[in-house]
Design a protein around this motif. Structure first.
Motif, PDB file in Angstrom:
ATOM      1  N   LEU A   1       3.189   0.593 -13.184  1.00 24.71           N
ATOM      2  CA  LEU A   1       2.655   1.824 -12.602  1.00 24.71           C
ATOM      3  C   LEU A   1       3.334   2.111 -11.265  1.00 24.71           C
ATOM      4  O   LEU A   1       3.779   3.235 -10.995  1.00 24.71           O
TER       5      LEU A   1
ATOM      6  N   LEU B   1       0.870  -1.173   0.000  1.00 24.45           N
ATOM      7  CA  LEU B   1       0.000   0.000   0.000  1.00 24.45           C
ATOM      8  C   LEU B   1       0.906   1.222   0.000  1.00 24.45           C
ATOM      9  O   LEU B   1       1.805   1.327   0.844  1.00 24.45           O
ATOM     10  N   ARG B   2       0.669   2.125  -0.931  1.00 27.51           N
ATOM     11  CA  ARG B   2       1.590   3.253  -1.086  1.00 27.51           C
ATOM     12  C   ARG B   2       0.868   4.572  -0.896  1.00 27.51           C
ATOM     13  O   ARG B   2      -0.312   4.694  -1.211  1.00 27.51           O
ATOM     14  N   SER B   3       1.616   5.518  -0.425  1.00 29.22           N
ATOM     15  CA  SER B   3       1.023   6.815  -0.116  1.00 29.22           C
ATOM     16  C   SER B   3       0.398   7.461  -1.340  1.00 29.22           C
ATOM     17  O   SER B   3       0.960   7.445  -2.428  1.00 29.22           O
TER      18      SER B   3
ATOM     19  N   LEU C   1      -5.539  -4.775   0.524  1.00 26.92           N
ATOM     20  CA  LEU C   1      -5.030  -3.395   0.516  1.00 26.92           C
ATOM     21  C   LEU C   1      -6.185  -2.402   0.608  1.00 26.92           C
ATOM     22  O   LEU C   1      -6.096  -1.380   1.270  1.00 26.92           O
ATOM     23  N   ARG C   2      -7.277  -2.749  -0.100  1.00 24.09           N
ATOM     24  CA  ARG C   2      -8.430  -1.840  -0.097  1.00 24.09           C
ATOM     25  C   ARG C   2      -9.058  -1.722   1.287  1.00 24.09           C
ATOM     26  O   ARG C   2      -9.729  -0.753   1.595  1.00 24.09           O
TER      27      ARG C   2
ATOM     28  N   ARG D   1       6.277 -10.266 -18.386  1.00 28.88           N
ATOM     29  CA  ARG D   1       5.362  -9.174 -18.071  1.00 28.88           C
ATOM     30  C   ARG D   1       6.179  -7.908 -17.842  1.00 28.88           C
ATOM     31  O   ARG D   1       6.966  -7.824 -16.915  1.00 28.88           O
TER      32      ARG D   1
ATOM     33  N   MET E   1       6.183  -5.663  -8.588  1.00 32.14           N
ATOM     34  CA  MET E   1       5.612  -4.338  -8.796  1.00 32.14           C
ATOM     35  C   MET E   1       4.918  -4.312 -10.153  1.00 32.14           C
ATOM     36  O   MET E   1       5.356  -4.973 -11.093  1.00 32.14           O
TER      37      MET E   1
ATOM     38  N   VAL F   1       4.444  10.620  -3.186  1.00 34.97           N
ATOM     39  CA  VAL F   1       3.377   9.746  -3.656  1.00 34.97           C
ATOM     40  C   VAL F   1       4.012   8.426  -4.070  1.00 34.97           C
ATOM     41  O   VAL F   1       4.852   8.407  -4.972  1.00 34.97           O
ATOM     42  N   GLY F   2       3.629   7.354  -3.400  1.00 34.23           N
ATOM     43  CA  GLY F   2       4.204   6.053  -3.720  1.00 34.23           C
ATOM     44  C   GLY F   2       4.996   5.463  -2.575  1.00 34.23           C
ATOM     45  O   GLY F   2       5.354   4.286  -2.605  1.00 34.23           O
TER      46      GLY F   2
ATOM     47  N   HIS G   1       6.353   5.059 -10.012  1.00 31.86           N
ATOM     48  CA  HIS G   1       6.175   5.961  -8.878  1.00 31.86           C
ATOM     49  C   HIS G   1       7.281   5.875  -7.848  1.00 31.86           C
ATOM     50  O   HIS G   1       7.575   6.851  -7.179  1.00 31.86           O
TER      51      HIS G   1
ATOM     52  N   MET H   1      -3.234   4.666  -8.077  1.00 34.52           N
ATOM     53  CA  MET H   1      -2.951   3.269  -7.764  1.00 34.52           C
ATOM     54  C   MET H   1      -4.198   2.570  -7.275  1.00 34.52           C
ATOM     55  O   MET H   1      -4.502   2.505  -6.099  1.00 34.52           O
TER      56      MET H   1
ATOM     57  N   GLN I   1      -7.192  -0.344  -6.929  1.00 36.60           N
ATOM     58  CA  GLN I   1      -7.256  -1.760  -6.605  1.00 36.60           C
ATOM     59  C   GLN I   1      -8.562  -2.353  -7.118  1.00 36.60           C
ATOM     60  O   GLN I   1      -9.480  -1.649  -7.470  1.00 36.60           O
TER      61      GLN I   1
END
Ligand SMILES: Cc1cc2nc3c(=O)[nH]c(=O)nc-3n(C[C@@H](O)[C@@H](O)[C@H](O)COP(=O)(O)OP(=O)(O)OC[C@H]3O[C@@H](n4cnc5c(N)ncnc54)[C@H](O)[C@@H]3O)c2cc1C
Ligand code: FES
Ligand code: FES
Lengths: 290, 772, 171
Positions: free
Chosen positions: B288, B49-51, B123-124, C48, B285, B104-105, B292, C1, C3
């Motif tokens: 995206l 989880l990233r800022s 994470l959500r 990937r 990773m 950010v990240g 970051h 980002m 999810q």
């Protein structure tokens, strides 16, 4: 990544029925080159996708002998389009635009229907199609309807397609017999890139070298791909002199409504509309001379 | 594998053209295992989880719902990590955000679950309460006296080098030679310009990927696509407070590094998750995420004032270097120090004064992208040389030749330059390019022009060990801690050992990049591998050879000096009939000693002396070796659109000694192409600290269609301090590319562009100004 | 980002022919061919990179035509024939193209190599001696950060001189 459910009905009618049933939560998937990217980068996507891979003849490319127009099934891939002998001979502008999209491994998936339904202002195939007076056929529960392509685009990502309709065919004017078409664009990276500006044009000359029919359309300089009939009409009945071409290009520039974003400034986009319009019209003049 | 190379055991292997004999087969068949390809039983999927904020206080993190989700096996936050600071020069960073996020990240929490979908769902479910703080996004804002501070007390952090630090400045460096005022007094022409370059992404195609597992005793193994397994091990040991023998780092195949796979990223997080879950964990990773968090080339602003006399002798340089280093010091002090040295190094400038600032901003950390500081400094220096040359009416080639450094000269910090071949590269490039020839003016309305630039690059040293084991049958197995990044280090290792032991390249196998089974090596950084690891390898091979010849001398009853190893045989000089197969000697030796014939080697390239009176707060006053190059380019500019096409590109580089010309050409091609991307189209675009183009659609690297032919000229000015005279080549071709193009665009159009990238729009805009 | 959502439709069996072997594979409805190959079938030779169609590292052949597997839906490929880099060499014998990549130094880090090989294999199946422009166009969707493409183009040219690779791969 969004997790959606997948359906591959056996017929177009069944596909339309499913779209209708899922009422706005389903989307057609063709090549997936826009859909999958949207799911992945933006985390946005439908709950159901409807694939028409089992339905035959939705990717046929043919010439309608009665009207002389060329008809392309919406599920024809861009690779198919750039390699079709018929299209290479009859729709040079569209072939050029198709060739410029992504790369071969992308074009082997990407379809012309998807390019139009995705309705990006920079959609590559739109300017040459608009310049060739294209119409699109939409198939829904009540049957088919055909509308001019310029009425299809409503805004970025927005089209006249109803949630329960499938785009099934595109038809356009053919080159030949004094008519020719062309597409040019400007990018940051010279060859492989998204267009900052695209210009599609189609010209038909009479025996005396006067413009009989003119189509001109721009990409990436307005919320939708933009036909510029006022600029095109300046050529009607006229010879393709440098001065006249410059006038048309200036008019095209005036009609464009570009914005500034991370890719380019509005100022640069405007200037390139003029540059590319001149380049395309001169090249068409050259092509029609031979 | 069927080798492309016929047995080279008979002739010299050093200097011969060798294809990808070590790693090629695995890579063309898909067998090679990269970071994400390592298989583990029962492996969990890790996600981070990233800022979402560029600067914020972490009020609270609630992970309870994530932990309760079925399939989640571990969740970690800063509370699970030892309270340890780390960093390349300054220890200012934690492995996971504690109390504050600064870009950010930045990692805030991580989870391990049975599959990616569950991990992503977990994470959500993590609730983070942020309290946004005022942020700074440019060095100019960060330097203001009332600027919000990223680190309330930066000066209190431990630093490996004493640095002037205050406010958001993590390093304020100075270099002074002579008295610039005197130099400017003697100048006929003085100019001053400010050059700007944006952040640039590393652009490797493999996003970061790591996996970690612990055994029953809690010993940790980490598989990561790192350029430097021993650096990773040290950092893991430090940040996780584990002794080194309990940490094993295995370097996997690497899908490109370019300096971006040196420092820790997700490795400690994968390790903590594996420790907590007691199962193997893999974190891959997405591209995206990689964009970051995985560092960048420093954005820069360099102001350079320069004076030249009417006879073309440089008199004085005065400059300010500002590097935007992001949220943590990272490689900032080094990049700043390096850029200052490079600005004043290609040419003799009697009087110079430079100040450098590495400045903290709320953006991603900056690292050591292939020649860090090089392109930034070269753009300023080499554009300036051309501008001065024009003002005094002299050919830029002549000005460079007149002022070029020669052997025995020093860098601005007083570090002595050996075996300098700048003049040779200048002359070789000019001859191939036919510099004197006037450029053809095309008839299609386009504009053509030519440009040149020189470059200097200093490599890094650090320690390297090597072990050579000669097997009973006379073949050799080599152990080195230097991983194969793709630059060809295992091929060069094979050649060196084959050369010394009189073997064919097919007789040598290289084992690399495992901290448990290979000797220490600092890693594939700073163009050092062929030089430093090469030296250690040669020593190790020579050590093994000595043992073999001693045994042979006994058996053959000859003097050691009369023996040589060639063609898999021990030869008695001048007496061909007395040759003994190497196999016989090595079998005997092995049986006699109960073990294989082992050769050991180790190397630390010595740092030349320097002059401490010339600088302050500078991290790189000396480097073990330097090399030079010259590039010339012809461009065609479309004035209507600003498009620039490269018509011709010539690159002449001094490599000391070309061990494998195929590899060197490949390095030059790759380095030039990487720099072409930065020249024309690459830049990370930030708005309010948020990255606007974190993908390869809007981050534009050159494709096969935009890349020109690159004519390479290899100069060999041997450095007597290194094995076979070699100098590194991975980074040196990067710096000159951009200024050569900028100079050529000027030559074609009269538009002098001081800011990157040289995109069609920027060139077009510059042309509009010239026209007015 | 962003999810994902919590919606998780059931996996189902798809019949795919991968490297000449037909198999039933359990795939999620929204799964890409790349995920099926790498995670499901453990064929990790296909790489990937970007996962968004921009880098070409994931290129495979579908009925002989190169496609970016990261954007292709596995269920859309039901019944199709897929060739990955693992399917190029047969019985340990490299194709001339693979050998040329090794000999020319067209491989550095090798991460772009599987995708490059697939694009080039498709090209050589169609054109015996492609022009340099055709070669560059064929690999324009395959980003390489290491080589500057020069030795890759040379390798493809060298392989072309030796004749087309095994044609059965690209039906
Ligand atoms: C790397 C890369 C580069 C690209 N470069 C360019 C470029 O240079 N220029 C350019 O214009 N485009 C570019 N694109 C986008 C281009 O690939 C797409 O626009 C493509 O043509 C879409 O076709 P598809 O079949 O993949 O559509 P999908 O992704 O399957 O669908 C796109 C959208 O249209 C809908 N849809 C598709 N077909 C129908 C139909 N028949 N009826 C109703 N709805 C339908 C879908 O529901 C979805 O919303 C690029 C894409 C990638 C990945
Ligand atoms: S991973 Fe599919 S194109 Fe990059
Ligand atoms: S060899 Fe590394 S990306 Fe191509």
């Amino acid at each position: 990544m969004i997790a959606f459910d997948y359906h591959a009905p056996e017929s177009l009618q069944e596909a339309v029925r499913l779209l209708d049933q899922f009422a706005g939560t389903a989307r057609v998937v063709a090549g997936g080159t826009d859909l999958m990217v949207t799911c992945r980068l933006r985390g946005l996507g439908p709950q159901h996708v409807i694939s028409l891979r089992r339905v035959e003849n939705l990717d046929v490319v043919r010439r309608d002998e009665a009207t002389g127009r060329v008809r392309i099934g919406a599920f024809a891939t861009l690779r198919q389009i750039e390699r079709s002998p018929l299209l290479r001979e009859r729709c040079a502008g569209l072939v050029e635009a198709a060739h410029k999209v992504g790369s071969i491994p992308v074009r082997n998936l990407a379809t012309i229907g998807g390019n139009l339904c995705n309705a990006s202002p920079s959609a590559e195939t739109a300017p040459p199609l608009l310049a060739a007076a294209a119409t699109v056929t939409l198939t829904g529960p009540g049957g088919q309807r055909a509308i001019p392509l310029e009425q299809f685009f409503l805004g970025p990502g927005k089209t006249a397609l109803q949630p329960n309709e499938v785009l099934t065919e595109v038809s356009l004017l053919a080159d030949g017999a004094g008519a020719a078409s062309m597409y040019e664009r400007q990018c940051i990276r010279r060859f492989k890139d998204i267009a900052l500006v695209g210009v599609g044009a189609r010209l038909a000359l009479d025996g005396a070298g006067r413009c009989q029919a003119v189509g001109l359309a721009l990409g990436a300089v307005a919320p939708t791909p933009l036909p510029v009939p006022a600029a095109a009409d300046l050529l009607l009945g006229q010879q393709l002199s440098d001065a006249r071409i410059a006038e048309v290009a200036a008019a095209a520039r005036a009609a464009a409504k570009p914005i500034t974003d991370i890719r380019a400034s509005a100022e640069y986009r405007s200037a390139m509309v003029e540059v590319l319009t001149i380049r395309v019209l001169r090249a068409l003049r050259e092509a029609l001379r031979n | 594998m069927e080798s492309a190379i016929e047995s080279s055991a008979q002739k010299g292997v050093i200097g011969s053209r060798v294809g990808r004999l070590t790693d090629g087969y695995e890579k063309v068949t898909g067998v090679a295992r990269y970071g994400a390809d390592i298989e583990h039983a029962n492996c969990l999927a890790g996600m981070v989880l990233r800022s979402e904020h560029p600067h914020a206080r972490l009020r609270s993190i609630d992970t309870r719902r994530a932990e309760a989700l079925p399939g989640v096996k571990a969740v970690i936050t800063a509370a699970d990590a030892p309270q340890v600071l780390h960093g390349f020069t300054v220890h200012d960073q934690t492995i996971i955000a504690r109390e504050r996020v600064r870009y950010v990240g930045e990692p805030v929490a991580a989870v391990a679950a049975v599959d990616k979908a569950t991990a992503s769902e977990a994470l959500r479910l993590i609730r983070v309460e942020y309290e946004p703080l005022p942020a700074v996004f440019t060095p100019h804002d960060a330097l203001r006296s009332d600027a919000p501070l990223l680190h309330p007390n930066f000066a209190a952090y431990e630093s490996k080098v004493p640095l002037n630090r205050y406010g958001n400045v993590c390093c304020h460096a100075k270099i002074t030679n002579g008295e610039v005022a005197r130099g400017f007094d003697r100048s006929a022409v003085i100019i001053e310009n400010t050059f700007k370059t944006p952040h640039v992404h590393f652009g490797y195609i493999e996003p970061h990927a790591v996996s970690a597992a612990v055994d029953g005793r809690g010993f940790l193994t980490v598989w990561t696509s790192t350029q430097a397994p021993f650096v990773a091990r040290a950092a893991l040991s430090h940040t996780l407070k584990l002794p080194m023998h309990q940490v094993r780092v295995i370097g996997t195949a690497i899908g490109g590094g370019f300096g971006g796979k040196v420092e820790l990223l997700d490795e400690p997080l994968a390790a903590l998750l594996a420790i907590k879950a007691r199962r193997a964990v893999r974190i891959e990773m997405s591209m995206l995420e990689d964009f970051h968090v995985a560092q960048a080339r420093h954005a820069s602003e360099i102001t350079l004032k320069a004076g030249i006399s009417s006879d073309g002798m440089l008199q004085a340089f005065e400059g300010t270097v500002i590097m935007d280093t992001g949220a943590y010091a990272g490689f900032g002090p080094h990049t700043t120090s390096q850029a200052m040295v490079l600005l004043g190094s290609p040419y003799r400038v009697p009087h110079l004064r430079f100040e450098g600032f590495a400045v903290l901003t709320n953006k991603l950390n900056c690292g050591a992208l292939r020649a860090p500081g090089g392109p930034q400094a070269a753009l300023a220096c080499e554009s300036t040389i051309d501008m001065l040359a024009e003002k005094i009416g002299m050919d830029p080639f002549e000005v460079r030749l007149k002022n070029a450094k020669r052997s025995g000269d020093t860098t601005p910090t007083g570090c002595e330059l050996r075996a300098v071949a700048l003049e040779q590269t200048l002359r070789a490039a000019a001859e191939r390019f036919d510099w004197r020839r006037a450029v053809q003016r095309p008839s299609n309305g386009k504009l053509r022009g030519k440009g040149m630039a020189c470059g200097i690059w200093g490599g890094s040293g650090y320690g390297a060990g090597a072990t050579v084991r000669v097997n009973e049958d006379g073949t050799a197995t080599v152990f080195t801690g230097a991983v194969e990044t793709g630059a060809g280090s295992t091929i060069v290792a094979t050649q060196i050992v084959a050369e010394e032991l009189g073997l064919g390249v097919e007789d040598v196998h290289v084992v690399c990049g495992d901290t448990e089974s290979t000797p220490f090596d600092m890693g594939a950084i700073g163009s050092r591998t062929t030089v430093s690891t090469g030296q250690a390898l040669r020593q190790a091979a020579v050590d093994a050879k000595r043992k073999i010849l001693q045994e042979a001398a006994e058996q053959l009853e000859t003097r050691l000096d009369d023996l040589e190893l060639r063609g898999r045989q021990v030869l008695v000089k001048g007496v061909p009939s007395r040759a003994v197969p190497l196999r016989e000697i090595t079998t005997t030796l092995t049986m006699k000693h109960g073990g294989p014939v082992m050769g050991l080697g180790a190397c630390v390239m010595e740092l030349p002396g320097f002059d401490a009176a010339t600088y302050e707060s500078h991290t790189l006053p000396s480097k073990p070796w330097f090399t030079f190059g010259t590039q010339m380019v012809e461009v065609e500019v479309d004035p209507a659109s600003g498009d620039v096409e490269i018509i011709r590109f010539v690159a002449a580089h001094d490599v000391g000694r070309a061990i494998n010309p195929v590899g060197i050409e490949g390095q030059i091609h790759g380095a030039v192409t990487l720099a072409l991307g930065q020249a024309f189209s690459e830049q990370l675009v930030f708005q309010q600290g948020r990255l606007m183009n974190p993908n390869f659609l809007d981050y534009r690297m050159p494709t096969a269609l935009e890349t020109p032919h690159i004519e390479t000229i290899i100069i060999e000015a041997a450095d007597e301090e290194s094995a076979y005279g070699v100098k590194g080549v991975g980074e040196p071709p990067v710096p000159p590319v951009i200024p050569a193009i900028a100079n050529a665009i000027y030559n074609a159009t009269g538009a002098r562009i001081l800011e990157l990238p040289l995109s069609p729009e920027r060139v077009w805009l510059a042309l509009q100004k010239v026209a007015r | 980002m962003s999810q994902g959502t919590s919606l998780r439709p059931a996996r189902r069996l798809a019949r795919l022919t991968v490297n000449r072997e037909t198999q039933e594979v359990l795939v999620a409805p929204s799964e890409s061919l790349l995920e099926t190959l790498r995670d499901g079938l453990r064929l990790t030779g296909t790489k990937r990179g970007c996962d968004t169609g921009d880098c070409g590292a994931c290129t495979v052949l579908v009925d002989g035509a190169p496609v970016v597997s990261c954007l292709a839906l596995s269920l859309n490929l039901e019944g199709r024939s897929i060739t990955t880099v693992e399917g190029l060499a047969q019985n340990g014998r490299l194709t001339p193209l693979q050998q040329a990549f090794i000999d020319s130094g067209a491989v550095q880090c090798g991460f772009c190599t599987p995708g490059m090989l697939m694009s080039a294999t498709a090209l050589l199946a169609e054109e015996r001696s492609p022009s340099e422009a055709a070669i560059r166009d064929a690999i324009a969707g395959n980003l390489c950060r290491c080589t500057g493409y020069i030795k890759i183009v040379e390798a493809i040219q060298a392989a072309a001189h030796q004749g087309a690779p095994n044609a059965s791969l690209v039906s």
